[in-house]
Design a protein around this motif. Structure first.
Motif, short mmCIF file in Angstrom:
data_model
loop_
_atom_site.label_atom_id
_atom_site.label_comp_id
_atom_site.label_asym_id
_atom_site.label_seq_id
_atom_site.Cartn_x
_atom_site.Cartn_y
_atom_site.Cartn_z
N GLY A 544 0.72 -1.13 0.09
CA GLY A 544 0.04 0.01 0.08
C GLY A 544 0.66 1.42 -0.11
O GLY A 544 0.31 1.67 0.19
N TYR A 545 2.02 0.90 -0.37
CA TYR A 545 2.52 2.16 -0.12
C TYR A 545 3.14 3.22 -2.12
O TYR A 545 2.93 2.40 -2.72
N GLN A 546 2.60 4.37 -1.26
CA GLN A 546 2.54 4.77 -2.77
C GLN A 546 4.67 4.84 -3.27
O GLN A 546 5.39 5.20 -2.07
N TYR A 547 5.17 4.95 -4.20
CA TYR A 547 6.01 4.78 -4.67
C TYR A 547 5.95 5.67 -6.15
O TYR A 547 6.31 5.73 -6.55
N GLU A 548 7.26 6.86 -5.30
CA GLU A 548 7.61 7.74 -6.16
C GLU A 548 8.91 7.40 -7.03
O GLU A 548 9.83 7.00 -6.54
#
Length: 555
Positions: A544-548
């Motif tokens: 569920g982590y946003q990966y930039e």
């Protein structure tokens, strides 16, 4: 067709999820319970439903109707009937075959006489089956309890093991009253739920609990020990983890140091609670020699065996585990992913997944730090670019990992977070030594004595060291609660389990300032390292982590 819905369910059991849908986070959590994430590009994530993912979901208490209704409610084009029938077929297979004791005898039983007759006809199973008792039960030898479950798993029939377990050597394990308080140590709600899921009155005794790094898996293991009140063998990944388990046991319970033994290369104490490393159990002098330390499994009347980091379980330990199925078995892990594909052996020999707590859920509750994940793509230095293109494919990954241009990015990130406790994590010792010389920070690797490692870890925890360079020895079970920044400079070939462990180093809630952390991954642009980084990214997106992703441009 309803274009407003975010799922595309395909007949090959793959499920596509649109990431820009308002209910993405909610659906991501639901799908992860019964399907595996296999691709995670920016706009469309791909999940795969497998028999094992369905069986683990069923074992953890997810109903068939929950799975099918999730797909039917959100599918853009509806759900193919073949998908629904496949889900129904495999989900119903869990519990179709059961093992249980009747008196002193062990039986394989089933209410489905057609399936049972088919199973009993398999030639590969004949040597494990004894006397048939009617059309629904057949006696089996207790010594075949584990291997029969493995064989049936390969045939597509997971066994629900409800047979009883031996009590083992009695050992009272009281919780310690901390700090002179009247109230004893208290488990968090989710930790208690995990222990209860493992115990399951009438059904407990074997299974895996999936909890994020920093969620207190050690405490959950201790709680299971306390409930079982028996001699316990704990197997874990390294000596640092052994010492951490011992510290936690002595600080949280009334056990004395004389009751808790360490079993590793330098110390071999067999006590009522014994903590050993996987390395010592699988050590042998030559390929032809026996694994002499595996006898530890029979040195005492263990009532419980805890497999810490169960996803790392080596093959010889699997074989030993197949032989001790009458002993309760608890697996602890942050991820069920195994790089060798032996998740099925974990299911059949240690036990099915009994509890799974999402990382983001604990973050929302404040038990984990809020983490931002950023991949920085760094062009190869001129020298490394020439070497890269002149090298064979098998050398290119390492050249990309050791890209010297990453030093500039490290300097920039350290200036960006001047007052934050920072870890620099990498795969290659030469590279880490160069970074240590460049930054003036100490380095920990496998050749550093354990006493020196402990000293450096302690100084870092106390804030006396703002920066620490660590090799893969720090991937597992190192408690550094105040680490707020992690800079990953190189890693294994697309290892999702390694990504999980490295992220875990900064997940613990922070005692000072905002409860936030940043996980940077430095990746050489347009190289094999970038290709493998996409595989590691899967784990972070899965949780569920946003990966930039950004590109490094030298100012």
């Amino acid at each position: 067709m309803d274009p407003s819905k975010p799922l595309i369910v395909q007949s090959d059991l793959s499920v596509l999820l649109e990431t820009n849908h308002p209910e993405f986070d909610k659906l991501q959590g639901k799908l992860a319970r019964f399907a595996d994430l296999v691709k995670s590009p920016e706009h469309l994530h791909t999940y795969r439903i497998t028999p094992l993912s369905l069986w683990n979901a069923a074992a953890a208490g997810m109903a068939l109707e929950e799975m099918t209704s999730c797909l039917q409610q959100y599918a853009k084009f509806g759900v193919p009937s073949s998908v629904l029938s496949t889900i129904r077929k495999y989900t119903k297979r869990y519990g179709l075959l059961r093992m249980l004791h009747v008196g002193k005898e062990l039986f394989l039983v089933s209410e489905d006489t057609v399936v049972f007759k088919e199973i009993c006809a398999y030639e590969s199973l004949q040597k494990y089956l004894k006397d048939a008792r009617g059309e629904r039960a057949i006696a089996i030898s207790p010594s075949y309890r584990g291997i029969l479950k493995q064989e049936l798993m390969k045939l597509g029939y997971p066994v629900e093991d409800l047979a009883s377990y031996r009590s083992g050597e009695f050992l009272e394990i009281p919780w310690r009253e901390e700090g002179g308080m009247d109230e004893p140590f208290q488990l968090r709600d989710y930790q208690k739920q995990a222990v209860d899921a493992f115990q399951q009155v009438g059904h407990g005794g074997s299974g895996v609990l999936v909890l994020p790094c920093g969620a207190g898996k050690t405490v959950v293991g201790i709680a299971a020990m306390a409930d079982a009140s028996c001699a316990t063998l704990i197997l874990t990944s390294n000596v640092t983890s052994v010492k951490q388990w011992k510290r936690e046991i002595l600080s949280k319970t009334g056990l004395t140091s004389e009751q808790v033994g360490e079993y590793n290369g330098s110390t071999k104490e067999i006590r009522p609670v014994t903590i050993a490393t996987y390395q010592i159990l699988t050590y042998r002098g030559s390929k032809e020699a026996e694994f002499s330390h595996l006898r530890l499994f029979s040195e005492r009347e263990w009532g419980l065996i805890i497999y810490d980091e169960v996803h790392l379980l080596p093959a010889p330990v699997f074989r030993a585990t197949a032989e001790i199925q009458a002993t309760r078995r608890l697996g602890l892990t942050a991820t069920l992913i195994r790089e060798d594909g032996l998740e099925g052996d974990v299911f059949s020999l240690v036990g099915p997944k009994k509890y799974d707590m999402a990382w983001k859920q604990l973050e929302t509750m404040g038990w984990l730090a809020k983490v931002t994940c950023q991949e920085v793509r760094v062009p190869l230095s001129i020298t490394d670019r020439d070497r890269y293109h002149a090298s064979e494919a098998r050398h290119q990954f390492r050249i990309a990992g050791e890209n010297t241009a990453k030093l500039e990015v490290i300097d920039h990130l350290l200036k960006l977070h001047p007052d934050e406790p920072t870890l620099i994590i990498g795969q290659y010792i030469d590279q880490l030594e160069e970074i240590a010389a460049h930054t003036g920070a100490p380095m920990i690797c496998g050749s550093i004595p354990h006493e020196r490692r402990e000293e450096l870890y302690e100084r870092f925890k106390k804030g006396q060291l703002p920066l620490l360079i660590v090799s893969k020895v720090a991937n597992f079970a190192v408690d550094l609660p105040d680490a707020a920044i992690a800079i990953q400079v190189s890693g294994s070939y697309g290892s999702r389990q390694e990504e999980a462990q490295r992220l875990g180093r900064i997940l613990r809630p922070k005692q000072h300032g905002e409860n936030k952390a940043v996980f940077y991954s430095l990746v050489s642009a347009d190289t094999k390292e970038q290709d493998f980084a996409m595989k590691r990214q899967l784990f972070l997106v899965e949780q569920g982590y946003q990966y930039e992703i950004s590109s490094w441009n030298k100012a």
